[in-house]
Design a protein around this motif. Structure first.
Motif, PDB file in Angstrom:
ATOM      1  N   PHE A  52      -2.070  -1.329   3.512  1.00 49.69           N
ATOM      2  CA  PHE A  52      -1.442  -2.312   2.640  1.00 49.69           C
ATOM      3  C   PHE A  52      -2.048  -2.258   1.237  1.00 49.69           C
ATOM      4  N   ILE A  53      -3.382  -2.204   1.153  1.00 47.28           N
ATOM      5  CA  ILE A  53      -4.041  -2.179  -0.157  1.00 47.28           C
ATOM      6  C   ILE A  53      -3.731  -0.878  -0.894  1.00 47.28           C
ATOM      7  N   LYS A  54      -3.658   0.212  -0.161  1.00 45.63           N
ATOM      8  CA  LYS A  54      -3.316   1.487  -0.787  1.00 45.63           C
ATOM      9  C   LYS A  54      -1.905   1.427  -1.376  1.00 45.63           C
ATOM     10  N   ASP A  55      -0.958   0.911  -0.579  1.00 41.33           N
ATOM     11  CA  ASP A  55       0.419   0.772  -1.056  1.00 41.33           C
ATOM     12  C   ASP A  55       0.508  -0.210  -2.218  1.00 41.33           C
ATOM     13  N   TYR A  56      -0.277  -1.280  -2.135  1.00 39.42           N
ATOM     14  CA  TYR A  56      -0.303  -2.295  -3.194  1.00 39.42           C
ATOM     15  C   TYR A  56      -0.810  -1.669  -4.497  1.00 39.42           C
TER      16      TYR A  56
END
Length: 205
Positions: free
Chosen positions: A148-152
């Motif tokens: 999620f953080i990578k995509d964010y």
């Protein structure tokens, strides 16, 4: 005789939380966005996430901890009843030993020692069972948050998102670079939406 029983179930839950925080802190030490298709920016956009705060406020993480705490209490009730019976038998042994003689006391004492050992093994087995059952869900949660953080980061044009917390990789950063609350809100919104979707699917069945 004395029985010293440690609450392995509670320790398992505490260890789960510590392990979860450590995994997340280490995993998010540096998240680099190297997507070649991402638009070029004149200035490098960076931010950091307080992983300790994230896991405290992330609803799914709290739900997971509560789930295994409840399981620990539920599965521990029967064992606790056996422990209490043992303590009562051990207390009675002290008063009965003199009246029933040495031979009886030795035999009964050996039985109580065996029971004490068995109860200790049972507690350890229960703690290990809870750790094994929670392990897969913990790993899945950590992987989900990492993704999620990578995509964010990619979506919002960050070059780097650093992790800070129990295993801090950022010793100092200005508050304006802190996106912890943004990440927590986004994660919780996503988790709440998935819960609503699951409830609707259950209602249709």
């Amino acid at each position: 005789m004395k029985l010293e029983i440690q609450n392995h179930q509670k320790e398992a839950i505490k260890n789960m939380s510590k392990k979860l925080l450590l995994f997340v802190a280490i995993s998010f030490s540096v998240v680099a966005c190297n997507d070649k298709t991402a638009p070029e920016v004149k200035e490098m956009k960076t931010a950091y996430v307080d992983t300790s705060e994230l896991m405290k406020e992330y609803i799914e993480a709290k739900d997971l901890e509560a789930k295994y705490k409840a399981q620990s209490e539920e599965k521990g009730r029967q064992l606790e009843a056996e422990i209490n019976r043992f303590k009562q038998d051990a207390a009675n042994f002290q008063s009965q030993a003199q009246a029933n003689g040495q031979e009886w006391a030795q035999k009964r004492g050996a039985e109580l020692q065996k029971r004490e050992q068995q109860l200790g093994y049972a507690q350890q087995a229960l703690a290990q069972q809870l750790q094994q059952e929670s392990g897969k869900e913990m790993d899945s949660l950590v992987s989900g948050v990492k993704k999620f953080i990578k995509d964010y980061g990619k979506k919002n044009g960050y070059a780097y998102i650093y992790g800070t917390g129990d295993a801090a990789s950022v010793l100092y950063a200005e508050d304006k670079y802190d996106i912890t609350k943004e990440i927590i809100k986004a994660l919780n919104d996503k988790y709440k939406a998935s819960e609503k979707s699951e409830k609707k699917d259950e209602e249709k069945k």
